[in-house]
Each structure stands twice: as C-alpha cells, then as structure tokens.
Design a protein around this motif. Sequence first.
Motif, PDB file in Angstrom:
ATOM      1  N   ARG A   1       0.808  -1.219   0.000  1.00  0.00           N
ATOM      2  CA  ARG A   1       0.000   0.000   0.000  1.00  0.00           C
ATOM      3  C   ARG A   1       0.845   1.274   0.000  1.00  0.00           C
ATOM      4  NH1 ARG A   1      -4.706   1.110   4.266  1.00  0.00           N
ATOM      5  NH2 ARG A   1      -4.042  -0.977   4.795  1.00  0.00           N
ATOM      6  N   GLU A   2       1.948   1.237   0.739  1.00  0.00           N
ATOM      7  CA  GLU A   2       2.706   2.460   0.978  1.00  0.00           C
ATOM      8  C   GLU A   2       3.832   2.717  -0.014  1.00  0.00           C
ATOM      9  OE1 GLU A   2       1.567   4.505   3.060  1.00  0.00           O
ATOM     10  OE2 GLU A   2       0.127   3.180   4.039  1.00  0.00           O
ATOM     11  N   THR A   3       4.434   1.677  -0.553  1.00  0.00           N
ATOM     12  CA  THR A   3       5.637   1.914  -1.346  1.00  0.00           C
ATOM     13  C   THR A   3       5.803   0.859  -2.420  1.00  0.00           C
ATOM     14  OG1 THR A   3       8.001   2.435  -1.187  1.00  0.00           O
ATOM     15  CG2 THR A   3       7.191   0.566   0.121  1.00  0.00           C
ATOM     16  N   PHE A   4       6.910   0.978  -3.166  1.00  0.00           N
ATOM     17  CA  PHE A   4       7.226   0.056  -4.253  1.00  0.00           C
ATOM     18  C   PHE A   4       8.727  -0.196  -4.280  1.00  0.00           C
ATOM     19  CE2 PHE A   4       7.756   4.295  -5.901  1.00  0.00           C
ATOM     20  CZ  PHE A   4       8.935   4.229  -6.631  1.00  0.00           C
ATOM     21  N   PHE A   5       9.091  -1.326  -4.877  1.00  0.00           N
ATOM     22  CA  PHE A   5      10.487  -1.676  -5.089  1.00  0.00           C
ATOM     23  C   PHE A   5      10.613  -2.156  -6.527  1.00  0.00           C
ATOM     24  CE2 PHE A   5       9.325  -2.548  -0.684  1.00  0.00           C
ATOM     25  CZ  PHE A   5      10.274  -1.796   0.006  1.00  0.00           C
ATOM     26  N   ILE A   6      11.548  -1.604  -7.272  1.00  0.00           N
ATOM     27  CA  ILE A   6      11.729  -1.961  -8.681  1.00  0.00           C
ATOM     28  C   ILE A   6      13.140  -2.499  -8.885  1.00  0.00           C
ATOM     29  CG2 ILE A   6      12.335   0.424  -9.275  1.00  0.00           C
ATOM     30  CD1 ILE A   6      10.999  -0.069 -12.007  1.00  0.00           C
TER      31      ILE A   6
ATOM     32  N   PHE B   1      12.331   3.494 -13.800  1.00  0.00           N
ATOM     33  CA  PHE B   1      11.473   4.305 -12.950  1.00  0.00           C
ATOM     34  C   PHE B   1      10.850   5.441 -13.759  1.00  0.00           C
ATOM     35  CE2 PHE B   1      10.967   8.212 -10.458  1.00  0.00           C
ATOM     36  CZ  PHE B   1       9.965   7.795  -9.596  1.00  0.00           C
ATOM     37  N   ASP B   2       9.558   5.607 -13.604  1.00  0.00           N
ATOM     38  CA  ASP B   2       8.798   6.690 -14.241  1.00  0.00           C
ATOM     39  C   ASP B   2       7.918   7.303 -13.164  1.00  0.00           C
ATOM     40  OD1 ASP B   2       6.406   7.945 -15.442  1.00  0.00           O
ATOM     41  OD2 ASP B   2       7.253   7.268 -17.351  1.00  0.00           O
ATOM     42  N   LYS B   3       8.097   8.585 -12.910  1.00  0.00           N
ATOM     43  CA  LYS B   3       7.385   9.211 -11.784  1.00  0.00           C
ATOM     44  C   LYS B   3       5.871   9.189 -11.968  1.00  0.00           C
ATOM     45  CE  LYS B   3       7.678  14.082 -13.264  1.00  0.00           C
ATOM     46  NZ  LYS B   3       8.174  15.417 -12.859  1.00  0.00           N
ATOM     47  N   HIS B   4       5.427   9.200 -13.216  1.00  0.00           N
ATOM     48  CA  HIS B   4       3.982   9.157 -13.447  1.00  0.00           C
ATOM     49  C   HIS B   4       3.450   7.743 -13.220  1.00  0.00           C
ATOM     50  CE1 HIS B   4       4.132  13.222 -14.933  1.00  0.00           C
ATOM     51  NE2 HIS B   4       5.048  12.887 -15.820  1.00  0.00           N
ATOM     52  N   PHE B   5       4.190   6.762 -13.698  1.00  0.00           N
ATOM     53  CA  PHE B   5       3.762   5.373 -13.559  1.00  0.00           C
ATOM     54  C   PHE B   5       3.722   4.945 -12.095  1.00  0.00           C
ATOM     55  CE2 PHE B   5       4.391   0.787 -13.475  1.00  0.00           C
ATOM     56  CZ  PHE B   5       3.472   0.362 -14.419  1.00  0.00           C
ATOM     57  N   PHE B   6       4.749   5.363 -11.339  1.00  0.00           N
ATOM     58  CA  PHE B   6       4.837   4.956  -9.943  1.00  0.00           C
ATOM     59  C   PHE B   6       4.292   6.009  -8.975  1.00  0.00           C
ATOM     60  CE2 PHE B   6       7.951   2.134 -11.916  1.00  0.00           C
ATOM     61  CZ  PHE B   6       7.596   0.932 -11.340  1.00  0.00           C
ATOM     62  N   ALA B   7       3.755   7.103  -9.519  1.00  0.00           N
ATOM     63  CA  ALA B   7       3.132   8.151  -8.702  1.00  0.00           C
ATOM     64  C   ALA B   7       4.052   8.605  -7.574  1.00  0.00           C
ATOM     65  CB  ALA B   7       1.784   7.679  -8.149  1.00  0.00           C
ATOM     66  N   SER B   8       5.302   8.823  -7.932  1.00  0.00           N
ATOM     67  CA  SER B   8       6.298   9.287  -6.974  1.00  0.00           C
ATOM     68  C   SER B   8       7.272  10.189  -7.712  1.00  0.00           C
ATOM     69  CB  SER B   8       7.027   8.095  -6.356  1.00  0.00           C
ATOM     70  OG  SER B   8       8.038   8.529  -5.483  1.00  0.00           O
ATOM     71  N   ASP B   9       7.742  11.218  -7.050  1.00  0.00           N
ATOM     72  CA  ASP B   9       8.634  12.170  -7.704  1.00  0.00           C
ATOM     73  C   ASP B   9      10.034  11.604  -7.929  1.00  0.00           C
ATOM     74  OD1 ASP B   9       6.738  14.152  -7.964  1.00  0.00           O
ATOM     75  OD2 ASP B   9       7.170  15.003  -5.984  1.00  0.00           O
ATOM     76  N   PHE B  10      10.427  10.643  -7.138  1.00  0.00           N
ATOM     77  CA  PHE B  10      11.777  10.089  -7.282  1.00  0.00           C
ATOM     78  C   PHE B  10      11.837   8.680  -6.701  1.00  0.00           C
ATOM     79  CE2 PHE B  10      11.500  12.502  -3.357  1.00  0.00           C
ATOM     80  CZ  PHE B  10      11.978  11.598  -2.417  1.00  0.00           C
ATOM     81  N   ALA B  11      12.886   7.959  -7.085  1.00  0.00           N
ATOM     82  CA  ALA B  11      13.179   6.646  -6.522  1.00  0.00           C
ATOM     83  C   ALA B  11      14.646   6.635  -6.114  1.00  0.00           C
ATOM     84  CB  ALA B  11      12.910   5.556  -7.545  1.00  0.00           C
ATOM     85  N   THR B  12      14.936   6.055  -4.977  1.00  0.00           N
ATOM     86  CA  THR B  12      16.287   6.004  -4.464  1.00  0.00           C
ATOM     87  C   THR B  12      16.723   4.547  -4.329  1.00  0.00           C
ATOM     88  OG1 THR B  12      15.663   5.881  -2.121  1.00  0.00           O
ATOM     89  CG2 THR B  12      15.764   8.082  -3.124  1.00  0.00           C
TER      90      THR B  12
END
Length: 268
Positions: free
Chosen positions: A110-115, A121-132
Amino acid sequence: MKKLIALDLDGTTLNPESKITDKTAKILQRAIADGHSVVIATGRPYRMSKNFYEQLQLTTPMINFNGALVHLPEQHWIGEQETSFNRKIVFDLMAEKKNLKLDFIAAENRETFFIDDLNFFDKHFFASDFATAENLLTMNTLRTNPTSVLLRSQPENVGSVSEELKQQFGHEVEVNTWGGPNPILEVVAKGIQKAHGLKRVIDTLDFQQDDIVAFGDEHNDVDMLKFAGWGVAMANGTDQLKSVANAITEKTNAEDGMADYLAKYLDL
C-alpha cells in the motif's frame, strides 16, 4: 432500488488520456446525490488511484490491486483487508527475468514500491517524484511479503508470459493484465479477484449481490461482472469480457461510454 456501482478505472472510467472527464464526473456525482454508492475497483495501487477517489469526492471503501487491498482511504475501517503472498516468488521471478522477457519487476504494498531496475522508474507510472536506492528491489529491501507484483514485457509477449507464469506459479498466485495502455501483468495471491474485494464491500455496507452494477473492459474484470447483479462490458472491452456481460455500452471509454450507459440505466 439503490445500487452499488463498481467501477474499473483504466479503459472504463478513465478516457485514453487516463482522466475522468467532466461529463463522467458529473454523472457519477448525480448518481451519488440520488442515493447510489460508487466504489472504485482497480488493479492500480492506491497511490495511483487516490486522485480519482478524491476527484469524485467518494466516501466509500476502495478496492486496489485487483482485490488484494480493500480499505477506506485515509481512515481506520473494521472491514479493511490486505492480502499478500510469499516474497520468495518475487525472487524466483527475478531469477527467471531474462527467460520471461521482462523489462522490469516491481513489488508493491500500500505504501511503497520496489523496482529491480531504477532505469525504468517513471514518476507518473509509480506516482512518486523520485526513486532512491531504498526503492531498488533486492532481498535486503523487500523484507515483507508483497501485496502485488507488477511485470512489464513487450505487448507481443504479454500473453505468452502470462501463460508461463500460470504454469509455474499458478498454484500460489493469480496473474492478470493491468488494463490501460501499459503492457503490464499483475501478480496477486491465489483466489484474489475484484469480486473477492467487492464481496467484502457489500458485506460491510449492507448491499446485496443483486444490487451491484459493475463496469469493466479487461479479463481481470470477468469475475466482477459475473459476481454483480448486472455486469456491463465496455464497447472497447475484450471479447472474453463481453461474453459474460449482461450488457455492452454503446460507446467506448473515449466517448464517456460508461457514464452514458449509467445515466440511461439509472434514469438520472
């Protein structure tokens, strides 16, 4: 009689630009004002559907991950249910990634994702501004069982990949297409379907199965349309879905087909 209107998002409620048009929003809000209930049932995670829930000003439970998460957004709800599956399957998929012709593997809750490849990583696809590095899918980062796993392949490979996954892991998981423009397969726990989530909703909201009017376009909507008292396939839907539907919209999702049908069906 008041209805519970169960809505798939991609290819159904959303237009080809992945938006809810003003016409669709107004008709749904009119249905709510008339005493009907609207419930979103989508393969998307909550973070990628929250904006539509808010746009429609819903207060009903929401079904995400094709039924693996049933919740009342941003609230404690006694009926909440989140179903996960063994994370070992994720690492088995990573080992088979090349053979399965996958572009990326993403494990979600529910809260996060791991790729597994941050280059995808695509900010629109994952609805997040960044991935670390914390979002990189490894045995060290994925410490709990996932609610859902997304797999992307090329469009021409999706069917064969789906069949291969069902042969290898079908005793433990369900494999569905995500819907919409992306060639995405979603993996959730065995027995989880949108109908599973919808049953949870009606049991807590005091609706009957016959009260449900469900709309969808893809094969991951089949069980939901079968479960509903009245199942409606979109004109742009798959032949498989149309074969189990009670009715088919005259117009596609590009033409507000769901809203147009609903307005006539409920005499709004």
